[in-house]
Write a protein that holds these residues in place. Structure first.
Motif, PDB file in Angstrom:
ATOM      1  N   LEU A  88      -3.847   8.264  -3.833  1.00  0.00           N
ATOM      2  CA  LEU A  88      -2.692   9.160  -3.881  1.00  0.00           C
ATOM      3  C   LEU A  88      -3.159  10.571  -3.554  1.00  0.00           C
ATOM      4  N   SER A  89      -2.479  11.217  -2.646  1.00  0.00           N
ATOM      5  CA  SER A  89      -2.808  12.628  -2.402  1.00  0.00           C
ATOM      6  C   SER A  89      -2.190  13.462  -3.525  1.00  0.00           C
ATOM      7  N   ARG A  90      -2.725  14.626  -3.730  1.00  0.00           N
ATOM      8  CA  ARG A  90      -2.169  15.528  -4.755  1.00  0.00           C
ATOM      9  C   ARG A  90      -0.719  15.888  -4.415  1.00  0.00           C
ATOM     10  N   GLU A  91      -0.441  16.079  -3.128  1.00  0.00           N
ATOM     11  CA  GLU A  91       0.913  16.439  -2.705  1.00  0.00           C
ATOM     12  C   GLU A  91       1.901  15.318  -3.014  1.00  0.00           C
ATOM     13  N   LEU A  92       1.523  14.090  -2.691  1.00  0.00           N
ATOM     14  CA  LEU A  92       2.407  12.966  -2.966  1.00  0.00           C
ATOM     15  C   LEU A  92       2.592  12.790  -4.469  1.00  0.00           C
ATOM     16  N   GLU A  93       1.520  12.905  -5.206  1.00  0.00           N
ATOM     17  CA  GLU A  93       1.638  12.752  -6.649  1.00  0.00           C
ATOM     18  C   GLU A  93       2.516  13.846  -7.254  1.00  0.00           C
ATOM     19  N   SER A  94       2.420  15.055  -6.760  1.00  0.00           N
ATOM     20  CA  SER A  94       3.289  16.136  -7.249  1.00  0.00           C
ATOM     21  C   SER A  94       4.752  15.807  -6.984  1.00  0.00           C
ATOM     22  N   ARG A  95       5.014  15.249  -5.817  1.00  0.00           N
ATOM     23  CA  ARG A  95       6.396  14.849  -5.475  1.00  0.00           C
ATOM     24  C   ARG A  95       6.864  13.738  -6.415  1.00  0.00           C
ATOM     25  N   LEU A  96       6.008  12.753  -6.664  1.00  0.00           N
ATOM     26  CA  LEU A  96       6.375  11.652  -7.562  1.00  0.00           C
ATOM     27  C   LEU A  96       6.663  12.168  -8.973  1.00  0.00           C
ATOM     28  N   ARG A  97       5.856  13.096  -9.433  1.00  0.00           N
ATOM     29  CA  ARG A  97       6.057  13.663 -10.774  1.00  0.00           C
ATOM     30  C   ARG A  97       7.383  14.428 -10.844  1.00  0.00           C
ATOM     31  N   TYR A  98       7.691  15.173  -9.788  1.00  0.00           N
ATOM     32  CA  TYR A  98       8.953  15.920  -9.756  1.00  0.00           C
ATOM     33  C   TYR A  98      10.152  14.963  -9.806  1.00  0.00           C
ATOM     34  N   VAL A  99      10.132  13.950  -8.957  1.00  0.00           N
ATOM     35  CA  VAL A  99      11.258  13.010  -8.894  1.00  0.00           C
ATOM     36  C   VAL A  99      11.368  12.212 -10.193  1.00  0.00           C
ATOM     37  N   ARG A 100      10.242  11.913 -10.801  1.00  0.00           N
ATOM     38  CA  ARG A 100      10.233  11.221 -12.096  1.00  0.00           C
ATOM     39  C   ARG A 100      10.916  12.080 -13.166  1.00  0.00           C
ATOM     40  N   ARG A 101      10.649  13.402 -13.146  1.00  0.00           N
ATOM     41  CA  ARG A 101      11.330  14.312 -14.085  1.00  0.00           C
ATOM     42  C   ARG A 101      12.839  14.335 -13.842  1.00  0.00           C
ATOM     43  N   VAL A 102      13.224  14.332 -12.565  1.00  0.00           N
ATOM     44  CA  VAL A 102      14.654  14.299 -12.230  1.00  0.00           C
ATOM     45  C   VAL A 102      15.287  13.016 -12.777  1.00  0.00           C
ATOM     46  N   ALA A 103      14.610  11.880 -12.594  1.00  0.00           N
ATOM     47  CA  ALA A 103      15.122  10.597 -13.111  1.00  0.00           C
ATOM     48  C   ALA A 103      15.248  10.651 -14.632  1.00  0.00           C
ATOM     49  N   ARG A 104      14.239  11.214 -15.300  1.00  0.00           N
ATOM     50  CA  ARG A 104      14.281  11.344 -16.759  1.00  0.00           C
ATOM     51  C   ARG A 104      15.426  12.263 -17.185  1.00  0.00           C
ATOM     52  N   ASN A 105      15.540  13.425 -16.547  1.00  0.00           N
ATOM     53  CA  ASN A 105      16.569  14.393 -16.915  1.00  0.00           C
ATOM     54  C   ASN A 105      17.978  13.856 -16.680  1.00  0.00           C
ATOM     55  N   ASN A 106      18.108  12.943 -15.719  1.00  0.00           N
ATOM     56  CA  ASN A 106      19.411  12.324 -15.438  1.00  0.00           C
ATOM     57  C   ASN A 106      19.577  10.993 -16.162  1.00  0.00           C
ATOM     58  N   SER A 107      18.589  10.627 -16.965  1.00  0.00           N
ATOM     59  CA  SER A 107      18.613   9.379 -17.752  1.00  0.00           C
ATOM     60  C   SER A 107      19.001   8.171 -16.904  1.00  0.00           C
ATOM     61  N   PHE A 108      18.289   7.988 -15.778  1.00  0.00           N
ATOM     62  CA  PHE A 108      18.565   6.819 -14.945  1.00  0.00           C
ATOM     63  C   PHE A 108      18.538   5.580 -15.824  1.00  0.00           C
ATOM     64  N   PRO A 109      19.573   4.734 -15.731  1.00  0.00           N
ATOM     65  CA  PRO A 109      19.722   3.622 -16.677  1.00  0.00           C
ATOM     66  C   PRO A 109      18.637   2.554 -16.626  1.00  0.00           C
ATOM     67  N   ASP A 110      17.918   2.417 -15.511  1.00  0.00           N
ATOM     68  CA  ASP A 110      16.876   1.381 -15.457  1.00  0.00           C
ATOM     69  C   ASP A 110      15.686   1.743 -16.345  1.00  0.00           C
ATOM     70  N   GLY A 111      15.511   3.020 -16.665  1.00  0.00           N
ATOM     71  CA  GLY A 111      14.483   3.454 -17.603  1.00  0.00           C
ATOM     72  C   GLY A 111      13.051   3.412 -17.093  1.00  0.00           C
ATOM     73  N   HIS A 112      12.834   3.233 -15.786  1.00  0.00           N
ATOM     74  CA  HIS A 112      11.466   3.200 -15.266  1.00  0.00           C
ATOM     75  C   HIS A 112      10.732   4.505 -15.541  1.00  0.00           C
ATOM     76  N   TRP A 113      11.446   5.599 -15.604  1.00  0.00           N
ATOM     77  CA  TRP A 113      10.853   6.908 -15.865  1.00  0.00           C
ATOM     78  C   TRP A 113      10.222   6.980 -17.255  1.00  0.00           C
ATOM     79  N   LYS A 114      10.528   6.018 -18.116  1.00  0.00           N
ATOM     80  CA  LYS A 114       9.934   5.971 -19.462  1.00  0.00           C
ATOM     81  C   LYS A 114       8.531   5.350 -19.447  1.00  0.00           C
ATOM     82  N   ASN A 115       8.200   4.611 -18.383  1.00  0.00           N
ATOM     83  CA  ASN A 115       6.891   3.950 -18.308  1.00  0.00           C
ATOM     84  C   ASN A 115       5.763   4.972 -18.375  1.00  0.00           C
ATOM     85  N   LYS A 116       4.756   4.661 -19.155  1.00  0.00           N
ATOM     86  CA  LYS A 116       3.571   5.519 -19.223  1.00  0.00           C
ATOM     87  C   LYS A 116       2.737   5.257 -17.970  1.00  0.00           C
ATOM     88  N   VAL A 117       2.452   6.297 -17.232  1.00  0.00           N
ATOM     89  CA  VAL A 117       1.678   6.163 -16.000  1.00  0.00           C
ATOM     90  C   VAL A 117       0.195   6.109 -16.361  1.00  0.00           C
TER      91      VAL A 117
END
Length: 126
Positions: A88-117
């Motif tokens: 994983l590049s740092r840039e890609l990982e930063s993007r993944l972390r950002y989108v994961r926060r968006v999913a958490r903040n919007n409480s996406f119902p599938d709950g994947h954002w709750k998984n411990k990375v």
């Protein structure tokens, strides 16, 4: 007659990971396919812990934990020298972390954002 996409290829020869074409609530990949065509974010551009397509509204139709898991099973069996090509590049990982926060903040119902990375390729384990 076997299902196909656009009448060109039988589904088991080139399964397109798109669950708007084949409705399946849990997005399971059939066991008898020969080739899997990844659509959306590719597994090697994601954390090993879950299919990151779940965190992107526009890619949720491509999310499949079963497809993601099968890809990482292959990765774990690869020789160590080849695994470096799947980092994983740092840039890609930063993007993944950002989108994961968006999913958490919007409480996406599938709950994947709750998984411990716990992906060992991460630069910023949380």
């Amino acid at each position: 007659m076997k299902r196909s996409y656009g009448g060109i290829w039988p589904i088991k020869l080139n399964f397109l990971k798109d669950f708007t074409l084949i409705p399946d609530l849990i997005h399971e990949i059939p066991m008898d396919i020969y080739a899997l065509h990844y659509l959306g974010l590719k597994p090697w551009m994601c954390y090993q812990d879950y299919d990151c397509n779940c965190d992107f509204i526009e890619y949720q139709r491509h999310a499949s934990d079963s497809a993601h898991e099968s890809r990482w099973t292959v990765y774990k069996a690869m020789p160590k020298k080849l695994k470096s090509y799947c980092s994983l590049s740092r840039e890609l990982e930063s993007r993944l972390r950002y989108v994961r926060r968006v999913a958490r903040n919007n409480s996406f119902p599938d709950g994947h954002w709750k998984n411990k990375v716990q992906d060992p390729r991460t630069h910023f384990l949380s």
